[in-house]
Structures are given as structure tokens and as C-alpha cells.
Design a protein around this motif. Structure first.
Motif, short mmCIF file in Angstrom:
data_model
loop_
_atom_site.label_atom_id
_atom_site.label_comp_id
_atom_site.label_asym_id
_atom_site.label_seq_id
_atom_site.Cartn_x
_atom_site.Cartn_y
_atom_site.Cartn_z
N ASP A 32 23.49 3.26 72.40
CA ASP A 32 24.60 4.22 72.72
C ASP A 32 25.47 5.35 71.92
N ILE A 33 25.99 4.93 70.24
CA ILE A 33 26.36 5.72 69.35
C ILE A 33 25.08 6.76 68.98
N LEU A 34 23.74 6.39 68.17
CA LEU A 34 23.25 7.29 68.45
C LEU A 34 22.08 8.36 69.53
N HIS A 35 22.22 8.28 70.68
CA HIS A 35 21.86 9.00 71.54
C HIS A 35 22.30 8.13 72.99
N THR A 36 23.04 8.92 73.64
CA THR A 36 23.34 8.49 74.66
C THR A 36 22.65 8.91 75.65
N LYS A 37 21.78 8.19 76.53
CA LYS A 37 21.16 9.06 77.27
C LYS A 37 21.49 8.67 79.07
N ASN A 38 22.44 9.01 79.00
CA ASN A 38 23.20 9.44 80.76
C ASN A 38 24.03 10.45 80.64
N GLU A 39 22.64 11.49 81.79
CA GLU A 39 23.78 12.82 81.94
C GLU A 39 24.91 13.45 82.26
N PRO A 40 25.10 13.96 82.40
CA PRO A 40 26.28 14.68 82.67
C PRO A 40 26.55 14.64 84.43
N TYR A 66 30.53 33.72 79.73
CA TYR A 66 30.46 31.97 78.92
C TYR A 66 30.66 32.32 77.63
N LYS A 67 29.40 32.48 77.20
CA LYS A 67 29.55 32.88 75.65
C LYS A 67 30.98 33.83 75.09
N ARG A 68 31.33 34.81 76.27
CA ARG A 68 32.42 35.45 75.17
C ARG A 68 33.36 34.20 75.43
N ASN A 69 34.15 33.99 76.33
CA ASN A 69 34.92 33.03 76.82
C ASN A 69 34.67 31.14 76.09
N ASP A 70 33.64 30.84 75.57
CA ASP A 70 33.53 29.66 75.01
C ASP A 70 32.97 29.29 74.03
N SER A 71 33.47 30.36 72.72
CA SER A 71 33.44 30.06 71.64
C SER A 71 33.10 28.90 70.54
N ASN A 72 33.44 28.18 71.64
CA ASN A 72 32.79 26.89 70.63
C ASN A 72 31.57 25.88 70.81
N ARG A 73 31.62 26.21 71.94
CA ARG A 73 30.22 25.88 72.50
C ARG A 73 30.38 24.57 73.11
N LYS A 74 31.72 23.94 74.54
CA LYS A 74 31.81 23.36 74.19
C LYS A 74 31.36 22.18 75.20
N ALA A 75 31.19 23.11 76.30
CA ALA A 75 30.12 21.99 77.69
C ALA A 75 29.21 23.44 77.65
N GLN A 76 28.13 23.51 76.61
CA GLN A 76 27.52 24.13 76.26
C GLN A 76 26.31 23.46 77.37
N LEU A 77 26.51 22.41 76.85
CA LEU A 77 24.69 21.01 77.62
C LEU A 77 25.23 21.57 78.97
N GLU A 78 26.39 21.83 79.88
CA GLU A 78 26.59 20.87 81.02
C GLU A 78 25.67 22.19 81.93
N ALA A 83 23.07 26.00 84.85
CA ALA A 83 22.19 27.33 85.16
C ALA A 83 20.81 27.00 85.41
N LEU A 84 20.00 26.39 85.04
CA LEU A 84 18.96 25.68 85.41
C LEU A 84 18.68 25.29 87.10
N LYS A 85 19.84 24.88 87.79
CA LYS A 85 18.98 23.82 88.68
C LYS A 85 19.37 25.55 89.40
N TYR A 86 19.95 26.33 89.19
CA TYR A 86 19.54 28.01 90.12
C TYR A 86 19.57 29.28 89.75
N HIS A 123 17.58 14.06 65.19
CA HIS A 123 18.89 15.18 65.27
C HIS A 123 19.27 16.22 66.52
N TYR A 124 20.00 14.88 66.84
CA TYR A 124 21.43 15.92 68.11
C TYR A 124 20.50 15.56 69.15
N PRO A 125 20.28 14.54 69.66
CA PRO A 125 19.17 13.74 70.48
C PRO A 125 19.38 14.84 72.14
N LYS A 126 20.84 15.10 72.18
CA LYS A 126 21.29 15.41 73.65
C LYS A 126 20.82 17.40 73.99
#
Length: 381
Positions: A32-40, A66-78, A83-86, A123-126
Motif C-alpha cells: 500500500d505504501i509503494l502502490h495503492t491499487k484502489n481507484e479513486p 482546469y490547467k489554469r485553475n489547478d496549477s499544482n495538479r493536485k487532482a489530475q488523476l481523478e 474526462a475519459l468516461k465522458y 516509478h509513480y505507478p498511479k
């Protein structure tokens, strides 16, 4: 890794509280520390995609906001997974620019492994898994990546990762299979039912190379109620079989049957009769043990067995109409009578099944239905 565990065990807080030490060990054992497989949880539609006009420009504008408002990309994976779903709803699932915009969300150089050990531990599995989902979505929709996609992956994840291997695999295999479809459809896929019906009938009638697809208009038929189009497919061999059809035996118009054309399906109907009973002799062409000299033999000229003669009957014609109603099928028979006068003497039975307006689904993706309700079983001539 061992030094990290030893240093954690030497901390006074962990020594006093054994539960903390046990929790850390369990986390390492469960990976769980190296790679959490649970999807958000991305089942809830975010407010970004709750728009009325769902087109390509809107989809790209949402990504830019989104790229303009979230410059740190905190929720980029979600955001990317949502976006892939829609993408299908916005009609960009076959557009490579939309996939490039999603890959551009990842920051450059942050996830590049710096040594061989980082490459070994995934490296960075998610983030790599999310990038693989983008490439898998492209592969499902037959979108071939270009060199810009390769350059973006190289800048984001480096060259030694699974994302780059997947990209190289798509480079090699997708061009080989992209032109193998014997019934090609233009991209993007047309949404006009008339155009799709023509492609569908050509696909069905491709078993007979002499088949011709003809367009009829019901307004040209006297006393026609529906004002729609009819695509009909009939070959020369089918006309020859219909010419020797006994007039005391009726023919049937059966349907509707469904055929998929790209992401859409349409209904078609067939004109068929009872199977022809005749003896069919199969011989080996390479067998010369019993060779006959045909000069002194009496020839029996017969209609050769065609692919239209099946066990359940003989198929004389196929059609698809804009309304799939009984009146449009009756107009189809009257149009066929112009080139096949024997149909005026043969009784025809309309054996139709009722249709529903429910949409078909394949793998939880809503597909569009091109059909209307047909009438119940009736008979006529």
C-alpha cells in the motif's frame, strides 16, 4: 528500503506504540505504501462536465480551465479518469487532439526515473496507470498515436517505462490492422441513417459480388403513405431464382433483423421463399480417376446453386427503410415489381416483429438505435 524500516523502528514513538509499528509493516507487506491499487471514486459527474453543449471545443476548454485553475495538479488523476468516461458524450473519443490535451495535464519531468532502482519499482505507478488508460482508450477507438504523443510521453515519464512500451506497441500494430476492414466507414462516423443504411446493405450483400444496392423513394409509388427512402439489394442470380419461382407458393417479407454499422445499428428486412429441393452433387476437382469425355453426353442445363439458397429458404432481396413500417415495405415490393414482373402474380406475406425504442448497450457504452416501431404480424399482397 531496509534502512528506512530500521530507522522507523528506532523512533521512540513507534517503540512505545506497537500498533504503529505493526501498521507500517502491514502497509509494506500489502504494497500500500509503494502502490495503492484502489481507484479513486469518480462515479459522480464533476461540475466541469455538467454543460449543455457537449462538443469538442467545450471539452478542450474544460481542460484549459482546469490547467489554469489547478496549477499544482493536485487532482489530475481523478480529472483525467473522469474526462475519459465522458469523451463519448462530447464526441471526442476518436479525436487525437483530445487525447493530447489529456496527456498535457501531466507536468513535464516530474515523473522521470533518475536511476535504475526507480525503474525497477515502477516509478509513480498511479500516474503511469492513468496514462496507460489514455492509450487503451485510444486503442479501443482505433486512434493511432503520432510522434507528438511519443514526445509528450518521453518528456513526462522518460523512455524506460510501461507507457512508452505501450506507445511503441501501438505504433507497430495499429497501422497494420487499420486498413484491414473490408467494409470501411469514413471517420468520423456519419450519423445520418440513410448513409449508414447504404453502408450496412453493402456489408450484407458483399457475399455476392454482383449485388446492386438501389435507392427508392416511396413518394414515387402510388398510394404510398410514408414519405421515406428505401435501400434495396438484389443481384442477377437472385433475379434468375425469382423468375423460376412457382406462382402458387407465397413469398415472405421477414424482419426486422439488426446489423451493426460502426457504433450504430439499423434494421433490415428480407424477401425469402421456401427452399428449393434439388439434388446437389459435390465432387473433387482434383480427382481424375473417373474422367468423362463430355462430347457424346447429353447436357442438362440448370441454374447453378448460389449462396442465396440456404437451408431455411431462398433469399431474393434485402432492404432497409427509413421508417421500418409495413407501408414502406409494401412500397418496396411495388418497386421490385418494375424489374421483376413475376412478383405481381405471387402472393406475399408480411411476417414482421414489433420493435422497441430501447437503446442497445455494449460494455456499458450507450449506442444509438436507428429504427422505429414496426407493426405487428400482418399479411398482404
Amino acid at each position: 528500503m531496509r534502512k528506512i524500516v530500521i530507522s522507523l523502528n528506532k523512533l521512540p514513538v513507534i517503540k512505545k506504540h506497537a500498533s504503529i509499528q505493526l501498521t507500517i509493516v502491514n502497509k509494506f507487506h500489502n504494497n500500500d505504501i509503494l502502490h495503492t491499487k484502489n481507484e479513486p471514486n469518480v462515479d459522480v459527474t464533476p461540475h466541469h462536465f455538467n454543460v449543455q453543449v457537449k462538443v469538442k471545443e467545450t471539452f478542450l476548454e474544460i481542460i484549459r480551465i482546469y490547467k489554469r485553475n489547478d496549477s499544482n495538479r493536485k487532482a489530475q488523476l481523478e480529472f483525467i479518469q473522469t474526462a475519459l468516461k465522458y469523451m463519448n458524450e462530447f464526441g471526442v473519443h476518436q479525436d487525437i487532439e483530445a487525447y493530447k490535451a489529456l496527456l498535457d495535464i501531466f507536468p513535464r519531468g516530474r515523473y522521470v526515473p533518475e536511476n535504475r532502482f526507480q525503474v525497477m519499482v515502477y516509478h509513480y505507478p498511479k500516474h503511469q496507470d492513468t496514462a496507460l488508460r489514455i492509450l487503451n482508450k485510444m486503442e479501443e477507438n482505433f486512434v493511432i498515436p503520432d510522434y507528438d504523443v511519443q514526445k509528450m510521453i518521453l518528456e513526462i515519464f522518460g523512455k524506460n517505462n510501461l507507457v512508452m512500451k505501450k506507445c511503441f506497441s501501438m505504433f507497430y500494430w495499429q497501422p497494420k490492422f487499420s486498413q484491414l476492414n473490408p467494409w470501411p466507414i469514413p471517420r468520423p462516423t456519419p450519423t445520418d441513417a440513410k448513409v449508414l443504411a447504404e453502408y450496412g446493405l453493402k456489408k450484407i450483400s458483399s457475399a455476392d459480388l454482383q449485388a446492386n444496392v438501389t435507392l427508392y423513394r416511396t413518394k414515387d409509388v402510388p398510394d404510398a403513405i410514408d414519405d421515406t427512402w428505401i435501400f434495396s439489394s438484389m443481384s442477377k442470380s437472385q433475379q434468375e431464382l425469382l423468375a423460376v419461382q412457382p406462382t402458387d407458393k407465397s413469398l415472405r417479407v421477414e424482419g426486422p433483423f439488426s446489423i451493426w454499422v460502426a457504433d450504430y445499428y439499423l434494421n433490415y428486412f428480407v424477401l425469402k421463399g421456401d427452399p428449393i429441393k434439388r439434388e446437389v452433387i459435390y465432387g473433387e476437382y482434383d480427382d481424375v480417376s473417373n474422367m468423362k469425355i463430355p462430347f457424346w453426353e447429353r447436357h442438362n442445363f440448370k441454374i447453378p446453386v448460389t449462396i442465396h439458397e440456404q437451408d431455411d429458404g431462398v433469399y431474393y432481396a434485402i432492404c432497409a427503410s427509413g421508417t421500418s413500417s409495413k407501408d414502406s415495405l409494401l412500397s418496396w415490393i411495388r418497386c421490385l415489381q418494375k424489374t421483376n414482373p413475376i412478383l405481381e402474380k405471387i402472393p406475399i406475406v408480411f411476417k414482421l416483429r414489433s420493435l422497441t425504442n430501447e437503446q442497445l448497450c455494449i460494455e456499458n457504452d450507450a449506442r444509438k438505435q436507428i429504427s422505429r416501431d414496426a407493426d405487428a404480424d400482418t399479411t398482404g399482397k
